[in-house]
Design an enzyme around this catalytic site. Structure first.
Site, PDB file in Angstrom:
ATOM      1  N   ASP A   1      -3.976  -1.124  -2.778  1.00  0.00           N
ATOM      2  CA  ASP A   1      -4.736  -1.316  -1.545  1.00  0.00           C
ATOM      3  C   ASP A   1      -5.503  -2.623  -1.745  1.00  0.00           C
ATOM      4  O   ASP A   1      -6.400  -2.697  -2.590  1.00  0.00           O
ATOM      5  CB  ASP A   1      -5.676  -0.120  -1.355  1.00  0.00           C
ATOM      6  CG  ASP A   1      -6.591  -0.277  -0.146  1.00  0.00           C
ATOM      7  OD1 ASP A   1      -6.681  -1.391   0.412  1.00  0.00           O
ATOM      8  OD2 ASP A   1      -7.223   0.723   0.235  1.00  0.00           O
TER       9      ASP A   1
ATOM     10  N   ILE B   1       0.854  -1.200   0.000  1.00  0.00           N
ATOM     11  CA  ILE B   1       0.000   0.000   0.000  1.00  0.00           C
ATOM     12  C   ILE B   1       0.888   1.247   0.000  1.00  0.00           C
ATOM     13  O   ILE B   1       0.524   2.290  -0.497  1.00  0.00           O
ATOM     14  CB  ILE B   1      -0.993  -0.038   1.189  1.00  0.00           C
ATOM     15  CG1 ILE B   1      -2.157   0.914   0.973  1.00  0.00           C
ATOM     16  CG2 ILE B   1      -0.290   0.188   2.523  1.00  0.00           C
ATOM     17  CD1 ILE B   1      -3.361   0.599   1.865  1.00  0.00           C
TER      18      ILE B   1
ATOM     19  N   TYR C   1      -6.122 -11.160  14.388  1.00  0.00           N
ATOM     20  CA  TYR C   1      -5.089 -11.400  13.372  1.00  0.00           C
ATOM     21  C   TYR C   1      -4.960 -12.899  13.069  1.00  0.00           C
ATOM     22  O   TYR C   1      -4.941 -13.315  11.900  1.00  0.00           O
ATOM     23  CB  TYR C   1      -3.767 -10.818  13.902  1.00  0.00           C
ATOM     24  CG  TYR C   1      -2.538 -11.229  13.155  1.00  0.00           C
ATOM     25  CD1 TYR C   1      -2.295 -10.773  11.865  1.00  0.00           C
ATOM     26  CD2 TYR C   1      -1.591 -12.077  13.746  1.00  0.00           C
ATOM     27  CE1 TYR C   1      -1.146 -11.151  11.178  1.00  0.00           C
ATOM     28  CE2 TYR C   1      -0.444 -12.447  13.079  1.00  0.00           C
ATOM     29  CZ  TYR C   1      -0.228 -11.986  11.786  1.00  0.00           C
ATOM     30  OH  TYR C   1       0.905 -12.367  11.116  1.00  0.00           O
TER      31      TYR C   1
ATOM     32  N   SER D   1       0.097  -7.114   9.893  1.00  0.00           N
ATOM     33  CA  SER D   1       0.909  -8.264  10.328  1.00  0.00           C
ATOM     34  C   SER D   1       0.939  -8.500  11.836  1.00  0.00           C
ATOM     35  O   SER D   1       1.717  -9.326  12.316  1.00  0.00           O
ATOM     36  CB  SER D   1       2.336  -8.105   9.811  1.00  0.00           C
ATOM     37  OG  SER D   1       2.915  -6.983  10.416  1.00  0.00           O
TER      38      SER D   1
ATOM     39  N   PHE E   1       2.488 -11.670   1.253  1.00  0.00           N
ATOM     40  CA  PHE E   1       2.834 -11.211   2.607  1.00  0.00           C
ATOM     41  C   PHE E   1       1.994 -10.013   3.018  1.00  0.00           C
ATOM     42  O   PHE E   1       2.083  -9.556   4.155  1.00  0.00           O
ATOM     43  CB  PHE E   1       4.307 -10.754   2.668  1.00  0.00           C
ATOM     44  CG  PHE E   1       5.308 -11.845   2.509  1.00  0.00           C
ATOM     45  CD1 PHE E   1       5.340 -12.910   3.397  1.00  0.00           C
ATOM     46  CD2 PHE E   1       6.234 -11.812   1.478  1.00  0.00           C
ATOM     47  CE1 PHE E   1       6.274 -13.922   3.256  1.00  0.00           C
ATOM     48  CE2 PHE E   1       7.170 -12.821   1.327  1.00  0.00           C
ATOM     49  CZ  PHE E   1       7.193 -13.873   2.212  1.00  0.00           C
TER      50      PHE E   1
ATOM     51  N   SER F   1       0.290 -17.650   9.662  1.00  0.00           N
ATOM     52  CA  SER F   1       1.072 -17.318  10.858  1.00  0.00           C
ATOM     53  C   SER F   1       0.871 -18.368  11.944  1.00  0.00           C
ATOM     54  O   SER F   1      -0.180 -19.025  12.012  1.00  0.00           O
ATOM     55  CB  SER F   1       0.619 -15.959  11.390  1.00  0.00           C
ATOM     56  OG  SER F   1       1.128 -15.739  12.690  1.00  0.00           O
TER      57      SER F   1
END
Ligand code: 15L
Length: 267
Positions: free
Chosen positions: A49, A33, A134, A73, A69, A109
């Site tokens: 975006d 972004i 998350y 995060s 990715f 993750s």
């Protein structure tokens, strides 16, 4: 794989990968972004975006393989996670499928599994136990990946990344550390191995204290070179300076489990 798109180019992992993936594929398009501060003149960069489908359609055009990715995060407010990681990841897979992209490597993750206790060894065949909004978004991303693999034949690899860095920085990271060069190995397996359809790998190096069974990645030829144990002394010393965290110290997700934790109020 000739034309690769990597999202999240300005983030910590993206910045490391911009150095390590240089020259590995003939053409890499980097996206984020915001423009990376240290963008080199020979790097192609297209800002996007991910919550806007028209932006995502532009970055996937002409691409064979994606390393995703991008997104938020760490833990964040619901609306941030919703736009960046839920809508953004859906858009990414949907646009990739429509554009005829062949492979996606999705940066999941450890926080999709964060509420497993540290004394439990877990593999890839156990239910998700997210430790945060998350973590929920990462479990969602894995589901979206499975759906596009099963329904549309996209080849998808989900990497449940531990902690990428030059060295493990505390007790928990001794178990989950991922040397950046080992991440490159995992990305390359996802983008290149001919037998990949849908797979989940743990993004961890060769860590003696690991609580993850990563035999699925090993089956595809993953041979991590990083050894967290080589840094045991310094990580243990750093841990000794941290305050005790009765919740976080018990669970694999550490501080992500502690934040907003009040499960004990009902007992
Ligand atoms: C993650 O998923 C985060 O992106 C990173 O910032 C670290 O917090 C890492 O997990 C971790 O668990 O150490």
């Amino acid at each position: 794989m000739k034309n690769i798109l990597v999202t999240g180019a300005a983030g910590d992992i993206g910045t490391r990968m911009r150095k390590l993936l240089k020259g590995v594929y003939p053409h890499i398009r980097w996206s984020d972004i915001k423009t990376p501060a240290d963008l080199a003149p020979d790097e192609e960069f297209v800002a996007a975006d991910l919550s806007k489908m028209e932006d995502v359609e532009k970055i996937v055009d002409g691409i064979d393989g994606i390393v995703h990715f991008g997104g938020f995060s760490v833990e964040g407010p619901w609306d941030t996670i919703l736009q960046s990681n839920i809508v953004g990841t859906y858009n990414l897979f949907e646009a990739a499928n429509r554009a005829g992209v062949k492979r996606v490597v999705f940066a999941s993750s450890n926080h999709a599994m964060g509420f497993y206790p540290r004394n439990k060894r877990i593999g890839i065949n156990m239910p998700v136990r997210p430790d945060s909004r998350y973590g929920i978004s990462k479990a969602f991303g894995e589901s979206v990946g499975a759906f596009y693999a099963d329904k549309h034949g996209l080849r998808v690899t989900c990497l449940r990344i531990g902690n990428v860095g030059d060295a493990p920085i505390d007790q928990r990271r001794l178990a989950i550390w991922l040397k950046p060069e080992d991440l490159v190995q995992l990305i390359r397996i996802g983008l290149e191995h001919r037998d990949i359809q849908f797979e989940i790998f743990y993004g961890a190096s060769n860590n003696a204290a690991s609580w993850w069974d990563n035999s699925n990645a090993q089956r595809y030829g993953y041979h991590p070179i990083g050894r967290a144990d080589d840094y045991r002394e310094q990580a243990t010393a750093a841990q000794a300076k941290l305050p005790p965290d009765p919740v976080g110290d018990k669970f694999q997700g550490g501080p992500f489990c502690t934040a907003e934790y009040d499960a004990d109020r009902r007992s």
